[in-house]
Design a protein around this motif. Structure first.
Motif, PDB file in Angstrom:
ATOM      1  N   MET A   1       0.772  -0.969   0.032  1.00  9.82           N
ATOM      2  CA  MET A   1       0.221  -0.128  -0.067  1.00  9.82           C
ATOM      3  C   MET A   1       0.939   1.213   0.031  1.00  9.82           C
ATOM      4  SD  MET A   1      -3.049   0.929   2.815  1.00  9.82           S
ATOM      5  CE  MET A   1      -4.198  -0.393   2.113  1.00  9.82           C
ATOM      6  N   LEU A   2       0.500   2.302  -0.991  1.00 11.37           N
ATOM      7  CA  LEU A   2       1.528   3.578  -0.918  1.00 11.37           C
ATOM      8  C   LEU A   2       0.517   4.600  -0.562  1.00 11.37           C
ATOM      9  CD1 LEU A   2       2.977   2.730  -4.412  1.00 11.37           C
ATOM     10  CD2 LEU A   2       3.981   1.980  -2.202  1.00 11.37           C
ATOM     11  N   VAL A   3       0.935   5.371   0.048  1.00  6.12           N
ATOM     12  CA  VAL A   3       0.047   6.709   0.354  1.00  6.12           C
ATOM     13  C   VAL A   3       0.818   7.922   0.119  1.00  6.12           C
ATOM     14  CG1 VAL A   3      -0.897   7.871   2.407  1.00  6.12           C
ATOM     15  CG2 VAL A   3      -0.808   5.263   2.445  1.00  6.12           C
ATOM     16  N   THR A   4       0.248   8.962  -0.491  1.00  4.06           N
ATOM     17  CA  THR A   4       0.989   9.826  -0.963  1.00  4.06           C
ATOM     18  C   THR A   4       0.170  11.193  -0.620  1.00  4.06           C
ATOM     19  OG1 THR A   4       2.153  11.153  -2.935  1.00  4.06           O
ATOM     20  CG2 THR A   4       0.343  10.018  -3.433  1.00  4.06           C
ATOM     21  N   VAL A   5       0.856  12.010  -0.203  1.00  6.60           N
ATOM     22  CA  VAL A   5       0.116  13.532   0.267  1.00  6.60           C
ATOM     23  C   VAL A   5       0.622  14.572  -0.692  1.00  6.60           C
ATOM     24  CG1 VAL A   5      -0.265  15.096   1.983  1.00  6.60           C
ATOM     25  CG2 VAL A   5       0.107  12.607   2.889  1.00  6.60           C
ATOM     26  N   GLY A   6      -0.311  15.176  -1.099  1.00  3.74           N
ATOM     27  CA  GLY A   6      -0.012  16.411  -2.098  1.00  3.74           C
ATOM     28  C   GLY A   6      -0.730  17.635  -1.606  1.00  3.74           C
ATOM     29  N   ASP A   7      -0.574  18.712  -2.271  1.00 10.44           N
ATOM     30  CA  ASP A   7      -1.115  20.006  -2.046  1.00 10.44           C
ATOM     31  C   ASP A   7      -2.525  19.947  -2.421  1.00 10.44           C
ATOM     32  OD1 ASP A   7       1.584  20.932  -1.624  1.00 10.44           O
ATOM     33  OD2 ASP A   7       1.826  21.803  -3.599  1.00 10.44           O
ATOM     34  N   GLN A   8      -3.024  19.072  -3.276  1.00 13.20           N
ATOM     35  CA  GLN A   8      -4.451  19.301  -3.581  1.00 13.20           C
ATOM     36  C   GLN A   8      -5.149  18.127  -3.267  1.00 13.20           C
ATOM     37  OE1 GLN A   8      -5.924  21.973  -5.155  1.00 13.20           O
ATOM     38  NE2 GLN A   8      -3.943  22.854  -4.984  1.00 13.20           N
ATOM     39  N   ARG A   9      -4.601  16.895  -2.913  1.00 18.85           N
ATOM     40  CA  ARG A   9      -5.073  15.732  -2.863  1.00 18.85           C
ATOM     41  C   ARG A   9      -4.283  14.529  -2.241  1.00 18.85           C
ATOM     42  NH1 ARG A   9      -4.487  15.499  -8.583  1.00 18.85           N
ATOM     43  NH2 ARG A   9      -6.466  16.369  -8.822  1.00 18.85           N
ATOM     44  N   THR A  10      -5.004  13.857  -1.308  1.00 23.05           N
ATOM     45  CA  THR A  10      -4.307  12.509  -0.670  1.00 23.05           C
ATOM     46  C   THR A  10      -4.542  11.396  -1.656  1.00 23.05           C
ATOM     47  OG1 THR A  10      -3.966  13.600   1.364  1.00 23.05           O
ATOM     48  CG2 THR A  10      -3.795  11.239   1.336  1.00 23.05           C
ATOM     49  N   GLN A  11      -3.709  10.416  -1.894  1.00 21.92           N
ATOM     50  CA  GLN A  11      -4.195   9.350  -2.608  1.00 21.92           C
ATOM     51  C   GLN A  11      -3.326   8.014  -1.941  1.00 21.92           C
ATOM     52  OE1 GLN A  11      -3.730   9.717  -7.147  1.00 21.92           O
ATOM     53  NE2 GLN A  11      -2.502  11.613  -6.545  1.00 21.92           N
ATOM     54  N   VAL A  12      -4.308   6.706  -2.107  1.00 24.07           N
ATOM     55  CA  VAL A  12      -3.850   5.555  -1.588  1.00 24.07           C
ATOM     56  C   VAL A  12      -4.013   4.630  -2.755  1.00 24.07           C
ATOM     57  CG1 VAL A  12      -4.317   3.849   0.219  1.00 24.07           C
ATOM     58  CG2 VAL A  12      -4.713   6.463   0.537  1.00 24.07           C
ATOM     59  N   ALA A  13      -2.724   3.753  -2.988  1.00 20.36           N
ATOM     60  CA  ALA A  13      -2.785   2.802  -4.025  1.00 20.36           C
ATOM     61  C   ALA A  13      -2.327   1.495  -3.411  1.00 20.36           C
ATOM     62  CB  ALA A  13      -1.618   3.301  -4.966  1.00 20.36           C
ATOM     63  N   VAL A  14      -3.054   0.810  -3.988  1.00 23.01           N
ATOM     64  CA  VAL A  14      -3.017  -0.947  -3.331  1.00 23.01           C
ATOM     65  C   VAL A  14      -2.480  -1.603  -4.667  1.00 23.01           C
ATOM     66  CG1 VAL A  14      -4.146  -2.986  -2.273  1.00 23.01           C
ATOM     67  CG2 VAL A  14      -4.814  -0.821  -1.850  1.00 23.01           C
ATOM     68  N   LEU A  15      -1.249  -2.482  -4.298  1.00 23.26           N
ATOM     69  CA  LEU A  15      -0.479  -2.899  -5.447  1.00 23.26           C
ATOM     70  C   LEU A  15      -0.599  -4.457  -5.118  1.00 23.26           C
ATOM     71  CD1 LEU A  15       0.596   0.001  -5.775  1.00 23.26           C
ATOM     72  CD2 LEU A  15       2.502  -0.873  -6.936  1.00 23.26           C
TER      73      LEU A  15
END
Length: 410
Positions: A1-15
């Motif tokens: 699981m990858l979690v990235t925090v950006g200026d506009q959005r937070t995203q979570v990806a499951v690989l």
């Protein structure tokens, strides 16, 4: 699981290996209300629709259908009373959001309240006891014995798929935590004014970790130190054995680019999806449903047409199951596999498709292949998918995908 925090959005990806199978996103300005409990106010009741519109203080009224109303047992006399007999305009009601507003539709509401935990869902005032059907039968039986012993009186419990392998102590702690939360909800509800929230779900990352992350994951990589600390604190409370799985991304460049997630998201927004053999899928969304067409494309096989079609359909079945999760398709979905003449081959394709769907945590229902060779299914989704998150209706063609350039009058 990858979690990235950006200026506009937070995203979570499951690989799974290097393949992106699930994606969650929340923008700063877009907040999900699913799971939140509000003291709402009935705006109007529509007997012909068997529904009521309820203001929960979010601008657009939510919809409460008759089947989601908590009727007073004293009023029940064999059958449920009409909704207009139970709800009146201006009446305060305690409701929970089950589906976010989407398009022109308001949020879906229910009066049958529940609080979700790591392993269980607590249903106050209910005597039900349910076990996830995605668990093996022997595990369901083991959990059923434990939950019968730990279920508090006047509460119902639903055991989630994440409870597989959980000990009695873990389940007891989870139930005790949920009971404490519900007692706080009751206290707030008693003092709340109409349109005030009395319970709010945690933010996206913690919610996804609670619902999805488990011992089958090898890593949870976060690119923000502060968020990583929050995740560790949550896991330390509910699943201490998983805390060591959390790490902070190091090195330059975007976290998603290092795992080719960005390219996979971009491909998932396209209408055509190529299969490894040379076949392809066409995935399109209409107002009423999702439609998926399977084609052999460049795949010509080796021995005969029926075998070529079977191999293509089997590969397509696996990819379609992945696309359902990745795009978070919801509602009615119709799949047009390439026609097969042998009934056993049709059964094999359907069996493969259902096997791959078993990995999907979202509830779905698949019908048998019809005489026209179509597979009809429904899949529940409660929030926006990739298309809604990363695209907008074209100003030129209004979403038709083609622009009218010639005059209709000659």
């Amino acid at each position: 699981m990858l979690v990235t925090v950006g200026d506009q959005r937070t995203q979570v990806a499951v690989l799974e290996e290097r393949n992106l199978v699930e994606h969650y996103v929340t923008r700063r300005e877009d907040v999900s209300y699913v799971g939140n409990i509000y003291l709402g106010r009935v705006q109007n009741v529509l007997p012909g629709m068997e529904a009521a519109f309820v203001d929960i203080g979010k601008g657009r009224n939510g919809v409460l259908y008759a089947g989601e109303v908590n009727y007073d047992e004293a009023d029940l006399d064999g059958e449920l009373p009409r909704i207009e007999k139970t709800l009146k305009a201006g009446q305060p009601v305690l409701v929970q959001v089950t589906k976010d507003p989407m398009g022109t539709k308001g949020a879906r509401l229910t009066q049958q309240l529940s609080i979700a935990g790591r392993y269980c869902v607590l249903a106050p005032g209910d005597a039900m006891l349910g076990i996830s059907r995605k668990l093996p039968e022997d595990e369901r039986e083991r959990l059923r014995k434990i939950v019968k012993a730990v279920r508090p009186e006047q509460y119902g419990l639903i055991v989630r798929t994440a409870a597989e392998g959980a000990t009695r102590e873990q389940l007891e702690d989870d139930v005790a935590r949920l009971v404490r939360i519900w007692e706080q909800v009751e206290t707030r509800a008693a003092a709340a004014k109409p349109l005030e929230p009395v319970y709010e779900e945690p933010d996206l990352v913690i919610r996804v970790i609670r619902d999805v992350f488990g011992p089958e994951f090898s890593d949870l990589i976060v690119d923000d130190e502060g968020l990583a600390d929050q995740v560790r604190a949550y896991l330390r409370d509910v699943s201490p054995e998983l805390e060591d799985h959390v790490s902070v991304a190091t090195g330059e460049g975007h976290l998603f680019d290092g795992y080719e997630v960005t390219n996979q998201i971009r491909r998932a927004l396209e209408k055509k999806v190529w299969l490894a053999s040379g076949g392809y899928l066409i995935v399109e969304k209409t107002e009423a449903m999702w439609v998926i067409d399977v084609n052999t494309g460049k795949f010509v096989g080796k021995s005969n047409l029926e075998e070529t079609v079977l191999r293509n359909n089997l590969e397509a079945a696996e990819e379609i199951a992945r696309q359902l999760r990745l795009r978070d398709m919801g509602g009615i979905i119709v799949i047009d596999f390439v026609d097969m003449l042998i009934p056993a081959n049709r059964d094999e394709v359907l069996k493969r498709f259902k096997r791959e769907l078993a990995r999907d945590k979202t509830k779905s229902r698949v019908m048998e292949i019809s005489r026209l060779g179509l597979v009809q299914m429904t899949r529940k989704n409660v929030s926006q998918g990739l298309t809604e998150s990363f695209t907008r209706v074209c100003d030129c063609c209004d979403g038709r995908g083609a622009q009218i350039v010639e005059s209709m009058l000659g």
